[in-house]
Structures are given as structure tokens and as C-alpha cells.
Design a protein around this motif. Structure first.
Motif: not given
Length: 79
Positions: A9, A69-77
Motif C-alpha cells: 500500500d 495503480e498507487l501512482s494513479r491514486c497519488l496523481r488524483e489526490v
């Protein structure tokens, strides 16, 4: 849950954990190259190497997808 699964995570930990598998794939590639350059190459030996490479490659693929997927979440945040 093993240590590797527990660290999935956190993007930095996940990428760090991939380092050994990537290095192992490079080492296995050298083994395959050496087997192909030898007159002593037998089918069973190549199959054993293939199975080991496949297992590592699957872990790398899964970790790569999780990192993406984790990097995508970070970009969205960060938006």
C-alpha cells in the motif's frame, strides 16, 4: 500476510521490493544465455530455469500493476 504483501500500500516500498526480482530476472537471463551457448544444454534444465523466471516475472508484473495503480491514486489526490 507476508512482509512483501503488507508493504503493497506504499508506492516507495512496493518499488523498492521489486528491486530483487528485477535483478533476479537479469541473472536468470544470463543463465539462459549461458545454457544456449553450451553443448550441455538439456530440456529439463531449461524447463527448471523457465519456471523460475516465470514465477519472478509474474511477481514483477503484479507489483508493477500495483505501483501503477498507487501512482494513479497519488496523481488524483494531488489535483
Amino acid at each position: 500476510m507476508n512482509k512483501r504483501e503488507h508493504r503493497r500500500d506504499n508506492l516507495a516500498d512496493l518499488i523498492s521490493d521489486m528491486e530483487c526480482d528485477v535483478a533476479d530476472l537479469l541473472r536468470w537471463a544470463t543463465v539462459v544465455y549461458d545454457l544456449g551457448s553450451s553443448d550441455n544444454c538439456d530440456r529439463e534444465g531449461v524447463q527448471v530455469v523457465g519456471a523460475a523466471m516465470e514465477a519472478i516475472a509474474k511477481r514483477v508484473k503484479n507489483d508493477w500493476n500495483a505501483a501503477f495503480e498507487l501512482s494513479r491514486c497519488l496523481r488524483e489526490v494531488s489535483r
